[in-house]
Design a protein around this motif. Structure first.
Motif, short mmCIF file in Angstrom:
data_model
loop_
_atom_site.label_atom_id
_atom_site.label_comp_id
_atom_site.label_asym_id
_atom_site.label_seq_id
_atom_site.Cartn_x
_atom_site.Cartn_y
_atom_site.Cartn_z
N UNK A 96 0.82 -1.21 0.00
CA UNK A 96 0.00 0.00 0.00
C UNK A 96 0.85 1.25 0.00
N UNK A 97 1.92 1.24 0.77
CA UNK A 97 2.83 2.39 0.81
C UNK A 97 3.49 2.60 -0.55
N UNK A 98 3.90 1.51 -1.16
CA UNK A 98 4.53 1.61 -2.48
C UNK A 98 3.53 2.13 -3.52
N UNK A 99 2.32 1.61 -3.50
CA UNK A 99 1.29 2.07 -4.43
C UNK A 99 1.00 3.55 -4.21
N UNK A 100 0.87 3.95 -2.95
CA UNK A 100 0.59 5.35 -2.63
C UNK A 100 1.71 6.24 -3.16
N UNK A 101 2.97 5.88 -2.90
CA UNK A 101 4.10 6.70 -3.37
C UNK A 101 4.13 6.79 -4.89
N UNK A 102 3.89 5.68 -5.56
CA UNK A 102 3.90 5.68 -7.03
C UNK A 102 2.84 6.61 -7.60
N UNK A 103 1.61 6.43 -7.13
CA UNK A 103 0.52 7.24 -7.66
C UNK A 103 0.69 8.70 -7.26
N UNK A 104 1.03 8.95 -6.00
CA UNK A 104 1.21 10.33 -5.52
C UNK A 104 2.29 11.03 -6.34
N UNK A 105 3.37 10.35 -6.67
CA UNK A 105 4.43 10.95 -7.48
C UNK A 105 3.93 11.35 -8.86
N UNK A 106 3.13 10.50 -9.47
CA UNK A 106 2.58 10.81 -10.79
C UNK A 106 1.58 11.96 -10.73
N UNK A 107 0.74 11.96 -9.70
CA UNK A 107 -0.23 13.05 -9.53
C UNK A 107 0.52 14.36 -9.30
N UNK A 108 1.51 14.34 -8.43
CA UNK A 108 2.28 15.57 -8.16
C UNK A 108 2.96 16.10 -9.42
N UNK A 109 3.52 15.20 -10.22
CA UNK A 109 4.17 15.63 -11.47
C UNK A 109 3.15 16.25 -12.42
N UNK A 110 1.99 15.65 -12.55
CA UNK A 110 0.94 16.19 -13.43
C UNK A 110 0.47 17.55 -12.94
N UNK A 111 0.33 17.71 -11.64
CA UNK A 111 -0.15 18.99 -11.10
C UNK A 111 0.92 20.08 -11.20
#
Length: 144
Positions: A96-111
């Motif tokens: 879950x932590x790995x999934x959260x970091x992966x998705x959060x990183x992509x969202x942050x980059x897009x924003x």
């Protein structure tokens, strides 16, 4: 271009954000928006919290009932993203932590790209206004 804040403008911005998030989540089979909200809330709470508290926070964020939210929490556990810390407490698993970091990183980059040309002061004002609108609508919903 100057626009007056109204439900249409808010909806268009929300839809654009959601479309970007859905595109990102699409790379993770079975990961729904509701699950993303739950994983985000659990991660933001330090990775461990009472199941009842997570269900309550998710219900407030998603405007859903506890039964519907409970199903989403159960799905997160079934997918190995949440696990039991105690009988009443959930924790974000390593997956879950790995999934959260992966998705959060992509969202942050897009924003970062989406917000790149907007002055910091404008972002601060928009944040305050949207927080106030949300608060007022939440109060109206609670009173209805």
């Amino acid at each position: 271009m100057t626009s007056v804040l109204n439900p249409q403008i808010l909806g268009q911005a929300e839809n654009a954000h959601r479309a970007m998030l859905d595109k990102i989540l699409g790379a993770y089979p079975g990961m729904t928006y509701q699950q993303w909200v739950g994983l985000t809330l659990a991660s933001g709470a330090g990775g461990e919290l009472l199941r009842e508290e997570l269900v309550g926070r998710m219900g407030g964020a998603l405007k859903t009932d506890p039964v519907t939210t409970g199903v989403v929490v159960a799905d997160l556990a079934a997918n190995g993203l949440l696990g039991a810390a105690t009988a009443d407490t959930l924790r974000v698993t390593e997956s879950g932590q790995e999934r959260f970091r992966d998705i959060r990183g992509q969202v942050d980059a897009a924003m970062r790209i989406a917000y790149a040309d907007i002055p910091v002061q404008d972002m601060a004002t928009a944040g305050r206004v949207l927080a106030q609108v949300t608060e007022q609508l939440n109060r109206a919903l609670a009173a209805a």
